[in-house]
Design a protein around this motif. Structure first.
Motif, PDB file in Angstrom:
ATOM      1  N   UNK A  30      45.475  42.421  45.575  1.00 24.56           N
ATOM      2  CA  UNK A  30      46.144  43.011  46.729  1.00 24.56           C
ATOM      3  C   UNK A  30      45.497  44.348  47.082  1.00 24.56           C
ATOM      4  N   UNK A  31      46.073  45.035  48.054  1.00 20.82           N
ATOM      5  CA  UNK A  31      45.507  46.295  48.542  1.00 20.82           C
ATOM      6  C   UNK A  31      45.474  47.371  47.455  1.00 20.82           C
ATOM      7  N   UNK A  32      46.502  47.409  46.596  1.00 21.68           N
ATOM      8  CA  UNK A  32      46.514  48.441  45.540  1.00 21.68           C
ATOM      9  C   UNK A  32      45.395  48.193  44.524  1.00 21.68           C
ATOM     10  N   UNK A  74      28.233  48.614  48.385  1.00 19.73           N
ATOM     11  CA  UNK A  74      29.231  47.573  48.655  1.00 19.73           C
ATOM     12  C   UNK A  74      29.903  47.180  47.338  1.00 19.73           C
ATOM     13  N   UNK A  75      31.231  47.070  47.363  1.00 17.00           N
ATOM     14  CA  UNK A  75      31.996  46.656  46.184  1.00 17.00           C
ATOM     15  C   UNK A  75      32.642  45.305  46.487  1.00 17.00           C
ATOM     16  N   UNK A  76      32.326  44.313  45.663  1.00 21.97           N
ATOM     17  CA  UNK A  76      32.871  42.963  45.826  1.00 21.97           C
ATOM     18  C   UNK A  76      33.794  42.689  44.639  1.00 21.97           C
ATOM     19  N   UNK A  77      35.051  42.318  44.922  1.00 23.29           N
ATOM     20  CA  UNK A  77      36.049  42.107  43.874  1.00 23.29           C
ATOM     21  C   UNK A  77      36.385  40.626  43.778  1.00 23.29           C
ATOM     22  N   UNK A  78      36.296  40.101  42.552  1.00 24.12           N
ATOM     23  CA  UNK A  78      36.652  38.704  42.283  1.00 24.12           C
ATOM     24  C   UNK A  78      37.736  38.694  41.214  1.00 24.12           C
TER      25      UNK A  78
END
Length: 103
Positions: free
Chosen positions: A14-16, A2-6
Protein backbone atom coordinates in the motif's frame (compact mmCIF):
# COMPACT_ATOMS: atom_id res chain seq x y z
CA UNK A 1 17.00 6.57 -9.13
CA UNK A 2 13.96 4.40 -9.82
CA UNK A 3 12.66 2.20 -6.98
CA UNK A 4 10.64 -0.88 -7.94
CA UNK A 5 8.79 -2.70 -5.12
CA UNK A 6 7.71 -6.34 -5.37
CA UNK A 7 5.76 -8.12 -2.62
CA UNK A 8 4.38 -11.60 -2.15
CA UNK A 9 0.69 -12.31 -1.50
CA UNK A 10 1.16 -12.06 2.29
CA UNK A 11 2.57 -8.52 2.37
CA UNK A 12 0.19 -5.62 1.86
CA UNK A 13 1.61 -3.33 -0.82
CA UNK A 14 0.00 0.00 0.00
CA UNK A 15 0.96 3.68 0.03
CA UNK A 16 2.53 3.51 3.51
CA UNK A 17 4.81 0.64 2.41
CA UNK A 18 5.81 2.58 -0.70
CA UNK A 19 6.60 5.69 1.38
CA UNK A 20 8.66 3.70 3.90
CA UNK A 21 10.65 1.89 1.20
CA UNK A 22 11.33 5.09 -0.73
CA UNK A 23 12.39 7.03 2.39
CA UNK A 24 14.64 4.17 3.61
CA UNK A 25 16.27 3.85 0.20
CA UNK A 26 16.72 7.63 -0.08
CA UNK A 27 18.23 7.94 3.40
CA UNK A 28 20.72 5.13 2.82
CA UNK A 29 21.51 5.44 -0.88
CA UNK A 30 20.94 9.03 -2.08
CA UNK A 31 24.66 9.75 -2.25
CA UNK A 32 24.97 6.99 -4.86
CA UNK A 33 22.01 8.36 -6.83
CA UNK A 34 24.02 9.36 -9.89
CA UNK A 35 25.50 5.85 -10.14
CA UNK A 36 22.37 3.78 -9.45
CA UNK A 37 19.91 3.34 -12.29
CA UNK A 38 17.36 1.23 -10.39
CA UNK A 39 16.71 -0.35 -7.00
CA UNK A 40 14.57 -3.48 -6.91
CA UNK A 41 13.02 -4.27 -3.54
CA UNK A 42 11.57 -7.75 -2.91
CA UNK A 43 9.55 -8.20 0.29
CA UNK A 44 8.05 -11.45 1.47
CA UNK A 45 6.60 -13.10 4.54
CA UNK A 46 8.39 -16.41 4.97
CA UNK A 47 5.63 -17.90 7.13
CA UNK A 48 2.74 -16.74 5.01
CA UNK A 49 -0.17 -15.75 7.21
CA UNK A 50 1.25 -17.33 10.38
CA UNK A 51 3.02 -15.32 13.06
CA UNK A 52 6.67 -15.85 13.81
CA UNK A 53 9.88 -14.07 14.66
CA UNK A 54 12.18 -12.87 11.90
CA UNK A 55 9.66 -14.03 9.31
CA UNK A 56 9.69 -10.86 7.18
CA UNK A 57 12.38 -10.79 4.49
CA UNK A 58 13.56 -7.91 2.34
CA UNK A 59 16.09 -8.22 -0.45
CA UNK A 60 17.32 -5.12 -2.27
CA UNK A 61 19.17 -5.16 -5.54
CA UNK A 62 20.98 -2.08 -6.82
CA UNK A 63 21.52 -1.80 -10.56
CA UNK A 64 24.52 0.36 -11.39
CA UNK A 65 25.69 1.60 -14.76
CA UNK A 66 28.38 -0.73 -16.10
CA UNK A 67 28.54 -2.98 -13.01
CA UNK A 68 26.84 -6.22 -12.00
CA UNK A 69 23.84 -5.90 -9.65
CA UNK A 70 24.66 -5.66 -5.94
CA UNK A 71 22.35 -7.08 -3.30
CA UNK A 72 21.68 -7.07 0.42
CA UNK A 73 18.95 -8.69 2.47
CA UNK A 74 17.53 -8.61 5.98
CA UNK A 75 15.19 -10.78 8.06
CA UNK A 76 13.19 -9.05 10.80
CA UNK A 77 10.00 -9.20 12.87
CA UNK A 78 8.36 -6.45 10.80
CA UNK A 79 8.38 -5.38 7.18
CA UNK A 80 9.57 -1.90 8.17
CA UNK A 81 12.56 -3.27 10.10
CA UNK A 82 13.46 -5.64 7.25
CA UNK A 83 13.35 -2.80 4.71
CA UNK A 84 15.42 -0.44 6.87
CA UNK A 85 17.98 -3.16 7.62
CA UNK A 86 18.35 -4.16 3.98
CA UNK A 87 18.83 -0.50 2.96
CA UNK A 88 21.61 -0.03 5.56
CA UNK A 89 23.31 -3.25 4.45
CA UNK A 90 23.09 -2.25 0.78
CA UNK A 91 24.69 1.08 1.68
CA UNK A 92 27.66 -0.79 3.16
CA UNK A 93 27.89 -3.07 0.10
CA UNK A 94 27.96 -0.06 -2.23
CA UNK A 95 30.44 1.81 -0.02
CA UNK A 96 32.77 -1.16 -0.17
CA UNK A 97 32.39 -1.91 -3.90
CA UNK A 98 32.53 1.67 -5.13
CA UNK A 99 35.35 2.50 -2.73
CA UNK A 100 37.43 -0.28 -4.28
CA UNK A 101 36.76 1.10 -7.77
CA UNK A 102 37.94 4.56 -6.71
CA UNK A 103 41.35 3.23 -5.66
Amino acid sequence: MKVQINTDNHVQHDESLTRHVESSVAAALDRFGDQITRIEVHIRDRNGGKAGSDDKHCMMEARLEGLPPMTASEHADSVAAAVSGAARKLQRVLDHALGKLAH
